[in-house]
Design a protein around this motif. Structure first.
Motif, PDB file in Angstrom:
ATOM      1  N   VAL A  15       0.847  -1.101   0.022  1.00  0.00           N
ATOM      2  CA  VAL A  15       0.393   0.151   0.287  1.00  0.00           C
ATOM      3  C   VAL A  15       1.294   1.331  -0.412  1.00  0.00           C
ATOM      4  N   GLN A  16       1.049   1.805  -1.211  1.00  0.00           N
ATOM      5  CA  GLN A  16       1.636   3.173  -1.163  1.00  0.00           C
ATOM      6  C   GLN A  16       0.777   4.971  -1.082  1.00  0.00           C
ATOM      7  N   GLU A  17      -0.025   4.835  -1.431  1.00  0.00           N
ATOM      8  CA  GLU A  17      -0.883   5.793  -1.186  1.00  0.00           C
ATOM      9  C   GLU A  17      -1.904   6.040  -0.046  1.00  0.00           C
ATOM     10  N   THR A  18      -1.135   7.684   0.431  1.00  0.00           N
ATOM     11  CA  THR A  18      -1.734   7.857   1.663  1.00  0.00           C
ATOM     12  C   THR A  18      -3.289   7.920   1.693  1.00  0.00           C
ATOM     13  N   GLY A  19      -4.132   7.963   2.460  1.00  0.00           N
ATOM     14  CA  GLY A  19      -5.703   7.851   2.348  1.00  0.00           C
ATOM     15  C   GLY A  19      -6.214   7.162   2.308  1.00  0.00           C
ATOM     16  N   ALA A  20      -4.899   5.928   1.916  1.00  0.00           N
ATOM     17  CA  ALA A  20      -5.733   4.052   1.071  1.00  0.00           C
ATOM     18  C   ALA A  20      -6.509   3.987   2.535  1.00  0.00           C
ATOM     19  N   SER A  21      -7.530   2.972   2.332  1.00  0.00           N
ATOM     20  CA  SER A  21      -8.651   2.329   3.444  1.00  0.00           C
ATOM     21  C   SER A  21      -8.634   0.986   3.774  1.00  0.00           C
ATOM     22  N   PHE A  22      -8.988   0.580   4.404  1.00  0.00           N
ATOM     23  CA  PHE A  22      -9.715  -1.181   4.049  1.00  0.00           C
ATOM     24  C   PHE A  22     -10.284  -1.147   5.112  1.00  0.00           C
TER      25      PHE A  22
ATOM     26  N   SER B 257      -9.322   8.387  19.476  1.00  0.00           N
ATOM     27  CA  SER B 257     -10.327   6.914  19.622  1.00  0.00           C
ATOM     28  C   SER B 257     -10.037   6.018  18.805  1.00  0.00           C
ATOM     29  N   CYS B 258      -8.368   6.301  18.872  1.00  0.00           N
ATOM     30  CA  CYS B 258      -7.492   4.939  17.704  1.00  0.00           C
ATOM     31  C   CYS B 258      -6.595   4.899  17.868  1.00  0.00           C
ATOM     32  N   VAL B 259      -5.967   3.116  17.411  1.00  0.00           N
ATOM     33  CA  VAL B 259      -4.383   3.412  17.413  1.00  0.00           C
ATOM     34  C   VAL B 259      -3.508   3.319  16.671  1.00  0.00           C
ATOM     35  N   TYR B 260      -2.510   4.193  16.606  1.00  0.00           N
ATOM     36  CA  TYR B 260      -1.958   4.335  15.423  1.00  0.00           C
ATOM     37  C   TYR B 260      -0.170   3.485  15.295  1.00  0.00           C
ATOM     38  N   PHE B 261       0.490   3.433  14.331  1.00  0.00           N
ATOM     39  CA  PHE B 261       1.256   2.330  14.800  1.00  0.00           C
ATOM     40  C   PHE B 261       2.248   2.738  12.926  1.00  0.00           C
TER      41      PHE B 261
ATOM     42  N   TRP C 197      -0.102   3.938  10.532  1.00  0.00           N
ATOM     43  CA  TRP C 197      -0.962   3.566  10.304  1.00  0.00           C
ATOM     44  C   TRP C 197      -2.366   4.057  11.232  1.00  0.00           C
ATOM     45  N   ARG C 198      -3.433   4.192  11.234  1.00  0.00           N
ATOM     46  CA  ARG C 198      -4.655   4.025  11.843  1.00  0.00           C
ATOM     47  C   ARG C 198      -5.397   3.830  11.530  1.00  0.00           C
ATOM     48  N   TYR C 199      -5.639   2.895  13.413  1.00  0.00           N
ATOM     49  CA  TYR C 199      -6.492   1.773  13.514  1.00  0.00           C
ATOM     50  C   TYR C 199      -7.961   1.947  13.759  1.00  0.00           C
ATOM     51  N   ASP C 200      -8.852   2.230  13.554  1.00  0.00           N
ATOM     52  CA  ASP C 200     -10.053   2.547  14.450  1.00  0.00           C
ATOM     53  C   ASP C 200     -10.680   1.004  14.799  1.00  0.00           C
ATOM     54  N   PRO C 201     -11.183   0.919  15.847  1.00  0.00           N
ATOM     55  CA  PRO C 201     -11.613   0.170  16.044  1.00  0.00           C
ATOM     56  C   PRO C 201     -12.551  -0.338  16.366  1.00  0.00           C
ATOM     57  N   ALA C 202     -13.433   1.212  16.535  1.00  0.00           N
ATOM     58  CA  ALA C 202     -15.438   1.156  16.134  1.00  0.00           C
ATOM     59  C   ALA C 202     -15.478   0.842  14.641  1.00  0.00           C
ATOM     60  N   SER C 203     -14.928   1.185  14.080  1.00  0.00           N
ATOM     61  CA  SER C 203     -15.119   1.330  12.360  1.00  0.00           C
ATOM     62  C   SER C 203     -14.927  -0.050  11.851  1.00  0.00           C
ATOM     63  N   ARG C 204     -13.178  -1.164  12.215  1.00  0.00           N
ATOM     64  CA  ARG C 204     -12.813  -2.158  11.862  1.00  0.00           C
ATOM     65  C   ARG C 204     -11.873  -1.489  10.642  1.00  0.00           C
ATOM     66  N   ARG C 205     -11.801  -0.479  10.792  1.00  0.00           N
ATOM     67  CA  ARG C 205     -10.973   0.079   9.560  1.00  0.00           C
ATOM     68  C   ARG C 205      -9.355   0.035  10.074  1.00  0.00           C
ATOM     69  N   LEU C 206      -8.014   0.118   8.379  1.00  0.00           N
ATOM     70  CA  LEU C 206      -6.961   0.294   8.914  1.00  0.00           C
ATOM     71  C   LEU C 206      -6.793   1.418   7.161  1.00  0.00           C
ATOM     72  N   THR C 207      -6.327   2.392   7.915  1.00  0.00           N
ATOM     73  CA  THR C 207      -5.921   3.651   7.012  1.00  0.00           C
ATOM     74  C   THR C 207      -4.324   3.841   7.164  1.00  0.00           C
ATOM     75  N   LEU C 208      -3.847   4.391   6.171  1.00  0.00           N
ATOM     76  CA  LEU C 208      -2.555   4.792   6.087  1.00  0.00           C
ATOM     77  C   LEU C 208      -2.131   6.162   5.609  1.00  0.00           C
ATOM     78  N   VAL C 209      -1.775   6.430   6.952  1.00  0.00           N
ATOM     79  CA  VAL C 209      -2.411   8.315   6.724  1.00  0.00           C
ATOM     80  C   VAL C 209      -0.833   9.049   7.101  1.00  0.00           C
ATOM     81  N   ILE C 210       0.272   8.483   6.931  1.00  0.00           N
ATOM     82  CA  ILE C 210       1.494   9.198   6.777  1.00  0.00           C
ATOM     83  C   ILE C 210       2.312   8.405   5.796  1.00  0.00           C
ATOM     84  N   VAL C 211       2.717   9.024   4.868  1.00  0.00           N
ATOM     85  CA  VAL C 211       4.425   8.298   4.165  1.00  0.00           C
ATOM     86  C   VAL C 211       5.823   9.141   4.651  1.00  0.00           C
ATOM     87  N   PHE C 212       6.654   8.420   4.297  1.00  0.00           N
ATOM     88  CA  PHE C 212       7.712   9.152   4.917  1.00  0.00           C
ATOM     89  C   PHE C 212       8.703   8.423   2.905  1.00  0.00           C
TER      90      PHE C 212
END
Length: 461
Positions: free
Chosen positions: A276-283, A325-329, A349-364
């Protein structure tokens, strides 16, 4: 970790630039940086605190108006009289004490070859042959060190960890060595809980239900009590992102010893996060799969059979923290030549437990000029003024970088302790960046030579 010839060549150019004063900030960040931060918009508009000023003492360069105090250095006597300050200062956290005091718990990522091991202390030692562990410092409101002592000993390769909502530190062993390996008398690869005020209350008890693997960092969901865990594996098969569902989610010192379920994250259709290379990509529809054998009695967890759908891997999973409300790793980097699906210089990456959604939020990067520092983010913390502090763990000059809420990058500190030679200088990485509860002091470690700094200045200006 071994480096390729190309990496060594780029490091050499960075060293030349550092010596000539031409070294600049070489990170570019892309993504939804603003969502991570809360703080003063005025403080964010400046893009940092100004250029770094060379330190006459040759220890730590900081912006004008900031100053540091050395709290502790490896090889100095521990104030407790238990021995010497151990080597390899790594992850760290700060806890509020009485009368303005701050309690620091500091990891020592010691292997069997460590220069100075954590002294063994009765009631605080897990395996007498382990060289790692934690030390604890108490600092008064004026920045004076009141005490320094062993907090846990006999553990191995204590890399990072995380604080709990109930005020303890979870220290993580980044190894999978079994009893009989490297002289160890017990299995390693566990998490241990440390009480920063009275370590004897927590002792040296492995939290076995939380898994035995190459632990890096943890973050605790303060509402649900769920503990998220990263696995730092840089050789294929790469590490996993875990969650631990405790039997006692209400928490409290010792509650994690009651056990629970360890699960690994499966992102449908994404076997390797580096693809996954694009910021904002969400699953959406993230799944959590029970780990077949958390103790890895026969097979490392990342090699275990998770069924026909498999499991999601990522290279170098390191920093982990809870925000909002999320965990970042953090995935520190990915290299296709080492087995990753694609290359990158670091992701958050950000994981939102409420929506069970993983999102790439920052790319170096990858637009970063790789001849300059900035790749390979490691320990990360949120700054009280509304930004992010990132410890660099690459080659060449080493920095603590700040990232503003607008995505502007600035150098906050640069290490000046040369552990190489004048012709080929080297600098130890930064680790364990954390802030005092009142936000007035940044604490950070230099890994080698092990040094703990307290940095004060106009953080809120």
């Amino acid at each position: 970790m071994s480096r390729t010839t190309d990496a060594r060549q780029s490091a050499t150019r960075r060293q030349v630039l550092a010596r000539t004063g031409a070294l600049g900030v070489g990170i570019t960040f892309a993504g939804a940086v603003s969502e991570l931060f809360a703080g003063s918009a005025a403080a964010q508009g400046k893009g940092g605190y100004g250029p770094l000023v060379p330190d006459p003492a040759g220890l730590l360069d900081l912006p004008k108006g900031f100053s540091y105090k050395v709290l502790s250095r490896e090889g100095d006597p521990l104030r407790s009289g238990e021995g010497k300050v151990p080597s390899n200062h790594d992850g760290m956290a700060a806890f509020a004490g009485r009368q303005g005091r701050v309690h620091l718990v500091r990891n020592h990522e010691n292997r069997v070859t460590a220069k100075i091991q954590v002294p063994t202390v009765a009631g605080l030692t897990y395996d007498p042959m382990g060289k790692g562990g934690c030390t604890a410092l108490t600092v008064d409101r004026h920045g004076n060190v009141l005490s320094e002592r062993v907090a846990i000993a006999g553990t191995a390769v204590n890399c990072a960890g995380g604080h709990t909502p109930w005020g303890t530190w979870l220290t993580c062993e980044e190894t999978e060595d079994r009893a009989g390996t490297n002289g160890y008398t017990k299995d390693h690869g566990f998490i241990f809980e440390v009480d920063p005020v009275d370590p004897h209350r927590s002792g040296a008890v492995p939290l076995t239900a939380m898994g035995r693997f190459q632990h890096e960092a943890v973050a605790v969901d303060p509402r649900r009590g769920i503990v998220y865990e990263t696995e730092d594996a840089f050789q294929s098969p790469f590490g996993l992102f875990y969650r631990f569902l405790p039997n006692k989610p209400e928490g409290g010192l010792g509650s994690l010893r009651a056990g629970g379920r360890l699960q690994a994250m499966r992102v449908p259709g994404v076997p390797d996060l580096s693809a996954v290379q694009e910021t904002g990509a969400s699953f959406g529809g993230v799944e959590w799969v029970d780990v077949p054998d958390p103790l890895a009695a026969q097979t490392p967890i990342r090699n275990q059979d998770f069924g026909p759908k498999g499991i999601t891997h990522a290279q170098k999973l390191e920093g982990c923290y809870w925000g909002g409300s999320c965990v970042y790793f953090v995935s520190s980097y990915a290299r296709s030549r080492e087995g990753s699906a694609a290359d990158h210089f670091g992701q958050i990456w950000r994981y939102d437990p409420a929506s069970r959604r993983l999102t790439l939020v920052i790319v170096f990067g990858p637009d970063t000029d790789v001849q300059l520092p900035g790749e390979e983010p490691d320990n990360i913390c949120l700054a009280p003024s509304g930004g992010l502090m990132v410890c660099e763990d690459g080659e060449g000059a080493q920095h603590v970088f700040g990232v503003t809420r607008k995505g502007e990058v600035y150098a906050m500190a640069r290490g000046r302790q040369n552990i190489g030679t004048p012709e080929a200088p080297e600098w130890g990485e930064f680790a364990g960046v954390t802030f005092s509860p009142d936000g007035d002091t940044m604490y950070v470690n230099c890994y080698t030579p092990g040094t703990t700094f307290a940095v004060t200045g106009p953080w809120h200006s």
